[in-house]
Write an enzyme that holds these catalytic residues in place. Structure first.
Site, short mmCIF file in Angstrom:
data_model
loop_
_atom_site.label_atom_id
_atom_site.label_comp_id
_atom_site.label_asym_id
_atom_site.label_seq_id
_atom_site.Cartn_x
_atom_site.Cartn_y
_atom_site.Cartn_z
N HIS A 1 0.83 -1.21 0.00
CA HIS A 1 0.00 0.00 0.00
C HIS A 1 0.86 1.26 0.00
O HIS A 1 1.26 1.74 1.06
CB HIS A 1 -0.90 0.00 1.24
CG HIS A 1 -1.80 -1.19 1.31
ND1 HIS A 1 -1.35 -2.43 1.71
CD2 HIS A 1 -3.13 -1.33 1.04
CE1 HIS A 1 -2.37 -3.29 1.67
NE2 HIS A 1 -3.45 -2.65 1.28
N HIS B 1 -2.19 -1.06 7.13
CA HIS B 1 -1.83 -1.36 5.74
C HIS B 1 -0.74 -0.41 5.24
O HIS B 1 0.01 -0.75 4.33
CB HIS B 1 -3.06 -1.30 4.82
CG HIS B 1 -3.75 0.03 4.82
ND1 HIS B 1 -4.62 0.41 5.82
CD2 HIS B 1 -3.69 1.08 3.96
CE1 HIS B 1 -5.08 1.63 5.55
NE2 HIS B 1 -4.51 2.07 4.44
N GLY C 1 -3.61 -3.79 11.48
CA GLY C 1 -4.04 -4.31 10.18
C GLY C 1 -5.55 -4.36 10.17
O GLY C 1 -6.18 -3.79 9.28
N LEU D 1 -8.59 -2.76 10.78
CA LEU D 1 -8.75 -1.32 10.93
C LEU D 1 -9.51 -0.93 12.20
O LEU D 1 -10.45 -1.61 12.60
CB LEU D 1 -9.44 -0.74 9.70
CG LEU D 1 -8.62 -0.89 8.40
CD1 LEU D 1 -9.46 -0.47 7.19
CD2 LEU D 1 -7.34 -0.09 8.46
N GLY E 1 -10.79 4.33 7.04
CA GLY E 1 -11.28 3.00 7.43
C GLY E 1 -11.36 2.86 8.94
O GLY E 1 -12.35 2.34 9.48
N ASN F 1 -7.99 11.50 3.63
CA ASN F 1 -7.71 11.63 2.18
C ASN F 1 -8.96 11.32 1.36
O ASN F 1 -8.92 11.34 0.14
CB ASN F 1 -6.53 10.73 1.77
CG ASN F 1 -6.78 9.26 2.09
OD1 ASN F 1 -7.92 8.83 2.25
ND2 ASN F 1 -5.71 8.49 2.18
N HIS G 1 -4.13 3.20 -3.49
CA HIS G 1 -4.32 2.74 -2.11
C HIS G 1 -3.53 1.46 -1.83
O HIS G 1 -2.75 1.41 -0.88
CB HIS G 1 -5.82 2.47 -1.82
CG HIS G 1 -6.03 1.49 -0.72
ND1 HIS G 1 -6.09 1.86 0.60
CD2 HIS G 1 -6.15 0.13 -0.74
CE1 HIS G 1 -6.24 0.77 1.35
NE2 HIS G 1 -6.28 -0.28 0.56
N ARG H 1 -18.48 -18.63 38.70
CA ARG H 1 -18.27 -17.18 38.60
C ARG H 1 -18.00 -16.60 39.99
O ARG H 1 -17.20 -15.67 40.14
CB ARG H 1 -19.46 -16.47 37.94
CG ARG H 1 -20.74 -16.57 38.71
CD ARG H 1 -21.82 -15.67 38.12
NE ARG H 1 -23.13 -16.05 38.62
CZ ARG H 1 -24.14 -15.22 38.76
NH1 ARG H 1 -24.01 -13.95 38.45
NH2 ARG H 1 -25.30 -15.64 39.19
N GLU I 1 -17.66 -4.14 24.26
CA GLU I 1 -16.80 -5.32 24.37
C GLU I 1 -15.59 -5.26 23.44
O GLU I 1 -14.48 -5.63 23.82
CB GLU I 1 -17.60 -6.60 24.08
CG GLU I 1 -18.66 -6.94 25.13
CD GLU I 1 -19.97 -6.19 24.90
OE1 GLU I 1 -20.07 -5.44 23.90
OE2 GLU I 1 -20.90 -6.35 25.71
N ASP J 1 -32.92 -16.32 30.03
CA ASP J 1 -32.57 -15.31 29.02
C ASP J 1 -32.64 -15.86 27.59
O ASP J 1 -32.69 -15.11 26.63
CB ASP J 1 -31.16 -14.75 29.29
CG ASP J 1 -31.21 -13.57 30.27
OD1 ASP J 1 -32.29 -12.97 30.42
OD2 ASP J 1 -30.16 -13.26 30.87
N HIS K 1 -28.60 -15.56 24.76
CA HIS K 1 -27.67 -15.44 25.87
C HIS K 1 -27.04 -16.78 26.28
O HIS K 1 -26.30 -16.83 27.25
CB HIS K 1 -28.36 -14.81 27.09
CG HIS K 1 -28.58 -13.34 26.94
ND1 HIS K 1 -29.19 -12.78 25.84
CD2 HIS K 1 -28.23 -12.30 27.75
CE1 HIS K 1 -29.23 -11.46 25.98
NE2 HIS K 1 -28.65 -11.14 27.13
C1 LIG Z 1 -11.40 -4.61 9.81
C2 LIG Z 1 -10.85 -4.46 8.44
N1 LIG Z 1 -11.69 -4.51 7.41
C3 LIG Z 1 -11.22 -4.42 6.14
C4 LIG Z 1 -9.89 -4.30 5.90
C5 LIG Z 1 -9.36 -4.25 4.48
N2 LIG Z 1 -8.86 -2.90 4.17
C6 LIG Z 1 -7.58 -2.57 4.23
S1 LIG Z 1 -7.29 -0.97 3.89
C7 LIG Z 1 -8.94 -0.68 3.62
C8 LIG Z 1 -9.41 0.68 3.24
C9 LIG Z 1 -8.89 1.65 4.20
O1 LIG Z 1 -9.12 2.95 3.79
P1 LIG Z 1 -8.33 4.10 4.54
O2 LIG Z 1 -8.26 3.81 5.96
O3 LIG Z 1 -8.95 5.37 4.13
O4 LIG Z 1 -6.87 3.96 3.98
P2 LIG Z 1 -6.28 4.65 2.66
O5 LIG Z 1 -6.96 4.05 1.48
O6 LIG Z 1 -6.58 6.08 2.79
O7 LIG Z 1 -4.84 4.29 2.71
C10 LIG Z 1 -9.67 -1.84 3.81
C11 LIG Z 1 -11.13 -1.92 3.65
C12 LIG Z 1 -9.04 -4.26 7.03
N3 LIG Z 1 -7.71 -4.16 6.92
N4 LIG Z 1 -9.54 -4.31 8.29
MG LIG Z 2 -8.43 7.00 3.17
#
Ligand SMILES: Cc1ncc(C[n+]2csc(CCOP(=O)(O)OP(=O)(O)O)c2C)c(N)n1
Ligand SMILES: [Mg+2]
Length: 669
Positions: free
Chosen positions: A33, A73, A121, A123, A163, A192, A267, A362, A416, A474, A478
C-alpha cells in the site's frame, strides 16, 4: 522546540525519502500500500524527527512516547521512518518488504520489528490499543510519579485513516477516551477521502470531527503538508491537557505520484514501473535511483542520534534519583516488571473449598481474582457493564476514572470490542496485567481483539461467565453453545472451563502465571458442587489439560471426559455404572487443547486405546472426537438453546447422566 529540530527543508528531505522507500518497497514486493505513506510522509517526518520522545537505539525505553499506526496497511510508512530515524531496521529489510522471514511483514507485527508498538491491520483496532496505552500511562503515573520525579510522562499518538474512523471499535474506544479525559492521547486522522472502493462519498459522509467533539475530544485540523501547522497543533493538543485531541490532516493519497495521486488506484497496489519513474522525476530525483534516501535526511538523523540518547539518559538519571528517594515505590516498580508471575501466583492465598460445597464458578472466580489482586498490585481490569454478574470487581481497589487514575477497577461501559483492544493496549504499555469480563456469549463481540492478543503473545485474561444453556430464562441469545469450541480454535489462547472452586483456583493460577499467551476463563452462572479428585497429583497435572477425577480399579472399560458444569452428571453416570459393576473413569478436561498437546503416554494414561469414550459438555461436539480411545460420541448441544428455567432447558436438551450411559451403550444399568 528543540534547537536541533528539523527545519522545513530537512523535513521535506525526510518526507521525500519516506515516499521513495515506500514506493520502491511496494514495487519490489509487487504488493502493498503506497498510498498512505506517500500521502502523509510529511506528518511522519515531523513525528519521528521533532515530535516523538523516543530513542531508536533503545526502543523499549519506558519513558518513550508511543506511536500506533492504526492504519496498518500503510506499514511502509512505519518501516521507512524506523529505518531513517535509526532503529535496527536495515535498508535490506525494506528491500525485502512482505517477504517470508523479513522484518518488514505486510502489516506491522509487535515483537517482530523493533519500534513497532502493536500489531495492526484490522482497521480501528490500533485506536483502541492507543486508548489502552493512554489509560496505562495515567495508571502508571498515578502509582509512581512524585512531585519531584515524573518518571511516567509520555504521550500516545496514533495515525488512523478513513477506514479506522468507519469501524465501530474506534467509536467505542474514542467515546470512552473522551469520557476518561485522556489528555495525553493524540490521534491524527489521515483524511484523504479515499478507501479501496473509491471516494469516501460512496459510504462515509458524516462529520467525523463533530462526532469526536461529541465524545468530548478537542478537534483540530490542518493540511498534511503544513509541517509548521502540524507542530503547532500538537502543541495545542498538549496544552489542552484535559481532553484527547483529534487532529484531522487533510491529505492526498499517494501524494507525489503525478498520475495516480488522489485516486484509489494508489491505495493498495504498486505504482508500476512507469509511474515509479514519473514519480522520481516529479520528486526531483534521478529516474534510476532505487530506494533513494535524501542525504539531508540521513545527515539529520545521524546528528539527532545524540539528542535521542540524551533524552533517554536524562530519563534514566531521573529514574535513578527517583529510585533512591522512593525505595517503596522502586520495590513496587521492580515487582511490576519482575516477570516472576508464576512464583507470585503460586503464593496467592486462594479461597478454600470442601468436597460438597456448592458454589457457582463465577463466584469462586471472583474470590480467586481478589486473591490474585492482593498479590499482583499491577492487576487492573473490569467488565463491559456486567461486573455484578461477572463477579469481576476487585474489592477495595478503587474505580479508575478521570478523577482517580489510581483506581484498578475499570468500567468499560457496554463496549466489548474496545474493551478487548484496550486491555491489549494496557498490556502493551508495560508493567500492568489486565483482564476483561463479559458474558461468554458476547465473546464474539470482542473476538478480533482476543485474536490479536493471542497473535501478540499478550498475557491478558478474559472472564467469561454465564457459560452455557444453564443461563436459563434469558434464552438462546444469551446461551453460548458454540463459543467454547470457537475460542479453542484460536491459536495461542488458553481456554479453561473449570468444574469447581478448586479448579477455578488452578485456572486463575495458570492465567496469572502466563507470560506470553492470553487466557479465557469460562465460568458458570449456576452452582457447582466441589468433588473429590481421584488423582492425588491433580493440581500438578492440571496444566496438562486433563486429569483423573474419578477412577475404577484396574484399566477402565469406559472413560467419560467432561468439563465445567458437566462434571456433575459425568460423576453421576459413573456412579450408576460402577454400582452395576462397570469399570468407569471420569476425566476432568479443564483445558482440552492443552490435553491434546500432551504426549501419547500421558494421553493414553488417561484414555487407554481400548476404552469406550464419551465427551460431555453443554456445547457443540466440534473437536471432541480427537480424545482418543474408542470414541462413541458427545453428550452436549448441537443446536441453539431455548428460553426457560435452566433445569427444564437441560432436560429438554437431554443433558443428563442417563444420556451419558445411553451414549456409552449401557443405558439402564
Ligand atoms: C477490519 C478491516 N476490514 C477491512 C480491511 C481491508 N482494508 C484494508 S485498507 C482498507 C481501506 C482503508 O481505507 P483508509 O483507511 O482510508 O486507507 P487509505 O486508502 O486512505 O490508505 C480496507 C477496507 C481491514 N484491513 N480491516
Ligand atoms: Mg483514506
Amino acid at each position: 522546540m528543540n534547537a536541533n529540530a528539523a527545519d522545513a527543508k530537512t523535513l521535506s528531505s525526510i518526507a521525500t525519502s519516506v515516499r521513495t522507500l515506500s514506493m520502491d518497497g511496494v514495487q519490489a514486493a509487487n504488493s502493498g500500500h503506497p498510498g498512505l505513506p506517500m500521502g502523509v510522509a510529511e506528518l511522519g517526518a515531523v513525528l519521528y524527527a521533532n515530535i516523538l520522545k523516543h530513542n531508536p537505539a533503545n526502543p523499549a525505553w519506558p519513558g518513550r512516547d508511543r506511536f500506533v499506526l492504526s492504519a496498518g496497511h500503510g506499514s511502509m510508512f512505519l518501516y521507512s521512518l524506523l529505518h531513517l530515524s535509526g532503529y535496527d531496521l536495515p535498508l535490506d529489510e525494506l528491500k525485502k518488504f512482505r517477504q517470508l522471514g523479513s522484518l518488514t511483514p505486510g502489516h506491522p507485527e509487535y515483537g517482530h520489528t523493533a519500534g513497532v508498538e502493536t500489531t495492526t491491520g484490522p482497521l480501528g483496532a490500533g485506536i483502541s490499543n492507543a486508548v489502552g496505552m493512554a489509560i496505562a500511562e495515567t495508571m502508571m503515573a498515578a502509582r509512581f510519579n512524585t512531585a519531584e520525579h515524573r518518571i511516567i510522562d509520555n504521550y500516545t499518538y496514533a495515525l488512523a485513516g478513513d477506514g479506522c474512523m468507519m469501524e465501530g471499535i474506534s467509536s467505542e474506544a474514542a467515546s470512552l477516551a473522551g469520557h476518561l479525559k485522556l489528555g495525553k492521547l493524540i490521534v491524527f486522522y489521515d483524511s484523504n477521502r479515499i478507501t479501496i472502493e473509491g471516494d469516501t462519498a460512496l459510504a462515509f459522509t458524516e462529520d467525523v470531527a463533530a462526532r469526536y467533539r461529541a465524545y468530548g475530544w478537542q478537534t483540530l485540523e490542518c493540511s498534511a503538508y503544513d509541517t509548521d501547522g502540524i507542530q503547532k497543533l500538537v502543541a495545542q493538543a498538549k496544552a489542552e491537557g484535559g481532553k484527547p485531541t483529534l487532529i484531522t490532516v487533510n491529505s492526498t493519497i499517494g501524494y507525489g505520484s503525478p498520475n495516480k495521486q488522489g485516486s484509489h488506484d494508489v491505495h493498495g497496489a504498486p505504482l508500476g514501473p512507469d509511474e515509479v519513474v514519473a514519480t522520481r522525476r516529479n520528486l526531483g530525483i534521478a529516474e534510476d535511483a532505487e530506494f533513494y534516501i535524501d542525504p539531508a535526511a540521513t545527515g539529520f538523523f545521524a546528528a539527532r542520534k545524540a539528542d535521542f540518547q540524551a533524552a533517554d539518559d536524562a530519563w534514566r538519571s531521573l529514574f535513578e534519583s527517583w529510585r533512591k528517594a522512593n525505595p517503596d515505590k522502586a520495590a513496587q516498580w521492580d515487582a511490576f516488571f519482575s516477570g516472576n508471575a508464576a512464583a507470585l501466583a503460586a503464593g496467592a492465598d486462594m479461597p478454600g473449598y470442601a468436597v460438597g460445597d456448592s458454589v457457582a464458578t463465577r463466584a469462586s472466580g471472583g474470590k480467586a481474582l481478589n486473591a490474585m489482586a492482593r498479590v499482583f498490585d499491577n492487576l487492573v481490569g473490569g467488565s463491559a457493564d456486567l461486573a455484578p454478574s461477572n463477579k469481576s470487581d476487585m474489592a477495595g481497589a478503587g474505580d479508575y476514572g478521570a478523577d482517580d487514575r489510581g483506581g484498578r477497577n475499570l468500567h468499560f461501559g457496554v463496549r466489548e470490542h474496545a474493551m478487548g483492544g484496550i486491555v491489549n493496549g494496557i498490556a502493551l504499555y508495560g508493567g500492568l496485567k489486565a483482564y476483561a469480563a463479559t458474558f461468554l456469549v458476547f465473546a464474539d463481540y470482542m473476538r478480533p481483539a482476543i485474536r490479536l492478543a493471542a497473535l501478540m503473545n499478550l498475557p491478558v485474561t478474559y472472564i467469561f461467565t454465564h457459560d452455557s444453556i444453564f443461563v436459563g430464562e434469558d434464552g438462546p441469545t444469551h446461551q453460548p453453545v458454540e463459543h467454547a469450541a470457537s475460542l479453542r480454535i484460536i491459536p495461542n489462547l488458553t481456554v479453561l472451563r473449570p468444574a469447581d472452586g478448586e479448579e477455578v483456583n488452578e485456572s486463575w493460577r495458570l492465567a496469572m502465571s502466563s507470560e506470553n499467551r492470553p487466557t479465557a476463563l469460562l465460568l458458570t452462572r449456576q452452582n457447582l458442587t466441589s468433588f473429590e479428585k481421584a488423582d492425588p497429583d491433580w493440581k500438578a497435572n492440571f496444566p496438562r489439560g486433563a486429569y483423573v477425577a474419578r477412577d475404577c480399579d484396574g484399566a477402565p472399560e469406559y472413560v467419560i471426559a467432561a468439563t465445567g458444569s458437566e462434571l456433575g452428571i459425568a460423576l453421576e453416570a459413573a456412579e450408576t455404572a460402577a454400582a452395576a459393576g462397570r469399570k468407569v473413569r471420569v476425566i476432568s478436561v479443564p483445558c482440552r487443547e492443552a490435553f491434546f498437546r500432551q504426549d501419547d503416554a500421558y494421553r493414553a494414561s488417561l484414555i487407554p486405546a481400548n476404552a469406550a469414550v464419551v465427551s460431555v459438555e453443554a456445547g457443540v461436539r466440534s473437536g471432541w472426537d480427537q480424545l482418543g480411545g474408542k470414541y462413541l460420541g458427545h453428550v452436549g448441544i448441537d443446536t441453539f438453546g431455548a428460553s426457560g428455567p435452566a433445569k427444564a432447558v437441560a432436560e429438554h436438551f437431554g443433558l443428563s447422566a442417563e444420556a451419558i450411559l445411553t451414549k456409552l451403550g449401557i443405558a439402564g444399568v
